[in-house]
Design a protein around this motif. Structure first.
Motif, PDB file in Angstrom:
ATOM      1  N   MET A 140       1.340   6.098 -12.257  1.00  0.00           N
ATOM      2  CA  MET A 140       0.034   5.577 -11.873  1.00  0.00           C
ATOM      3  C   MET A 140      -0.115   4.098 -12.223  1.00  0.00           C
ATOM      4  N   THR A 141       0.619   3.633 -13.217  1.00  0.00           N
ATOM      5  CA  THR A 141       0.557   2.206 -13.542  1.00  0.00           C
ATOM      6  C   THR A 141       1.125   1.376 -12.395  1.00  0.00           C
ATOM      7  N   LEU A 142       2.282   1.798 -11.884  1.00  0.00           N
ATOM      8  CA  LEU A 142       2.859   1.099 -10.735  1.00  0.00           C
ATOM      9  C   LEU A 142       2.015   1.310  -9.482  1.00  0.00           C
ATOM     10  N   ALA A 143       1.454   2.499  -9.343  1.00  0.00           N
ATOM     11  CA  ALA A 143       0.589   2.765  -8.191  1.00  0.00           C
ATOM     12  C   ALA A 143      -0.581   1.785  -8.172  1.00  0.00           C
ATOM     13  N   LEU A 144      -1.165   1.552  -9.334  1.00  0.00           N
ATOM     14  CA  LEU A 144      -2.284   0.613  -9.424  1.00  0.00           C
ATOM     15  C   LEU A 144      -1.819  -0.818  -9.152  1.00  0.00           C
ATOM     16  N   GLN A 204       2.130   9.871  -5.397  1.00  0.00           N
ATOM     17  CA  GLN A 204       2.644  11.200  -5.042  1.00  0.00           C
ATOM     18  C   GLN A 204       3.925  11.534  -5.807  1.00  0.00           C
ATOM     19  N   GLY A 205       4.901  10.612  -5.755  1.00  0.00           N
ATOM     20  CA  GLY A 205       6.200  10.883  -6.350  1.00  0.00           C
ATOM     21  C   GLY A 205       6.840  12.120  -5.731  1.00  0.00           C
ATOM     22  N   PHE A 239       0.828  -1.206   0.000  1.00  0.00           N
ATOM     23  CA  PHE A 239       0.000   0.000   0.000  1.00  0.00           C
ATOM     24  C   PHE A 239       0.864   1.258   0.000  1.00  0.00           C
ATOM     25  N   ASN A 240       1.930   1.262   0.818  1.00  0.00           N
ATOM     26  CA  ASN A 240       2.804   2.434   0.868  1.00  0.00           C
ATOM     27  C   ASN A 240       3.522   2.660  -0.456  1.00  0.00           C
ATOM     28  N   LEU A 241       3.865   1.575  -1.145  1.00  0.00           N
ATOM     29  CA  LEU A 241       4.451   1.708  -2.485  1.00  0.00           C
ATOM     30  C   LEU A 241       3.466   2.379  -3.431  1.00  0.00           C
ATOM     31  N   SER A 242       2.217   1.962  -3.348  1.00  0.00           N
ATOM     32  CA  SER A 242       1.189   2.570  -4.194  1.00  0.00           C
ATOM     33  C   SER A 242       1.107   4.072  -3.926  1.00  0.00           C
ATOM     34  N   ALA A 243       1.115   4.444  -2.641  1.00  0.00           N
ATOM     35  CA  ALA A 243       1.058   5.865  -2.280  1.00  0.00           C
ATOM     36  C   ALA A 243       2.289   6.615  -2.778  1.00  0.00           C
ATOM     37  N   LEU A 244       3.468   5.970  -2.689  1.00  0.00           N
ATOM     38  CA  LEU A 244       4.694   6.597  -3.194  1.00  0.00           C
ATOM     39  C   LEU A 244       4.572   6.948  -4.665  1.00  0.00           C
ATOM     40  N   PHE A 245       4.045   6.007  -5.444  1.00  0.00           N
ATOM     41  CA  PHE A 245       3.968   6.222  -6.885  1.00  0.00           C
ATOM     42  C   PHE A 245       2.817   7.154  -7.279  1.00  0.00           C
TER      43      PHE A 245
END
Length: 230
Positions: free
Chosen positions: A168-172, A158-159, A150-156
């Motif tokens: 957003m592809t990695l975030a998803l 926000q960047g 989940f934190n990885l998703s948030a990182l990607f």
């Protein structure tokens, strides 16, 4: 029957526990068994409530034997200053790093903690280090630790302008992985991204499925909390 402990006899129980401490100490310092050292630390912490001695054993077992679980627990002691150790997030970070790299049953938790401390920057000289945060969140996520995914998703999502471009592809991808691992907000974020077409084509059906999964997980969590409070 001979050999069985009468746990209703306070003196007999005390003798049994004292003997355990002697046995674990022998395993640790005479047999030089890292697992024996960990058992001794658990005994000192859980039975004797002697946190100063626990910290000493953890330090020995981490620094001498490279035992991942001891390194993890020692890092946790340094977060709060438990057992008379210095309260220092930089020191905690280094021990969590050792635990993460050593492997063992607490290594995934340790990798996540390294990611957290790198992410918020409190243990870093130059502030947040998103490259390190990503690296260690990925290790924990690969190990099935949902909060790291989940934190990885948030990182990607926000960047930032220096180290990590929004993706957003990695975030998803990581929101979906968090959802698969039972993270309610991972499901909620993935649902929203499918509905808006962030990182993917719009997909109302998928968005609805993930929203329902988020609701299901939320209901399970509420039920657990109710049972816990009974």
């Amino acid at each position: 029957m001979a050999g069985l402990i009468n746990f209703e006899d306070e003196k007999e129980v005390k003798q049994f526990l004292d003997n355990l401490g002697v046995e674990y100490s022998y395993q640790c310092y005479r047999e030089k068994d890292p697992e024996g050292c960990q058992r001794l630390a658990d005994y000192l912490e859980g039975v004797k409530k002697n946190y100063e001695s626990t910290a000493q054993v953890l330090k020995h077992n981490c620094e001498t034997n490279g035992h991942g679980e001891s390194c993890y627990k020692l890092g946790a002691y340094h977060v709060t200053g438990k057992g008379g150790v210095t309260e220092c997030l930089k020191t905690a970070y280094s021990y969590f790093m050792c635990s993460c790299n050593a492997g063992g049953k607490k290594s995934i938790d340790a990798c996540h903690n390294v990611g957290l401390l790198a992410h918020d920057g409190r243990a870093m000289e130059g502030g947040p280090d998103l490259t390190a945060a990503r690296q260690y969140y990925e290790k924990a996520c690969d190990g099935g630790f949902a909060p790291s995914c989940f934190n990885l998703s948030a990182l990607f999502i926000q960047g930032n302008s220096k180290e990590l471009a929004p993706d957003m592809t990695l975030a998803l991808k990581y929101a979906n992985r968090a959802c698969e691992l039972g993270h309610v907000w991972g499901c909620a974020n993935a649902s929203r991204m499918y509905r808006l077409g962030d990182g993917t084509e719009k997909d109302e059906k998928k968005a609805e499925e993930l929203k329902n999964r988020a609701r299901e997980l939320h209901g399970i969590e509420k039920e657990r909390q109710l049972k816990f409070g009974e």
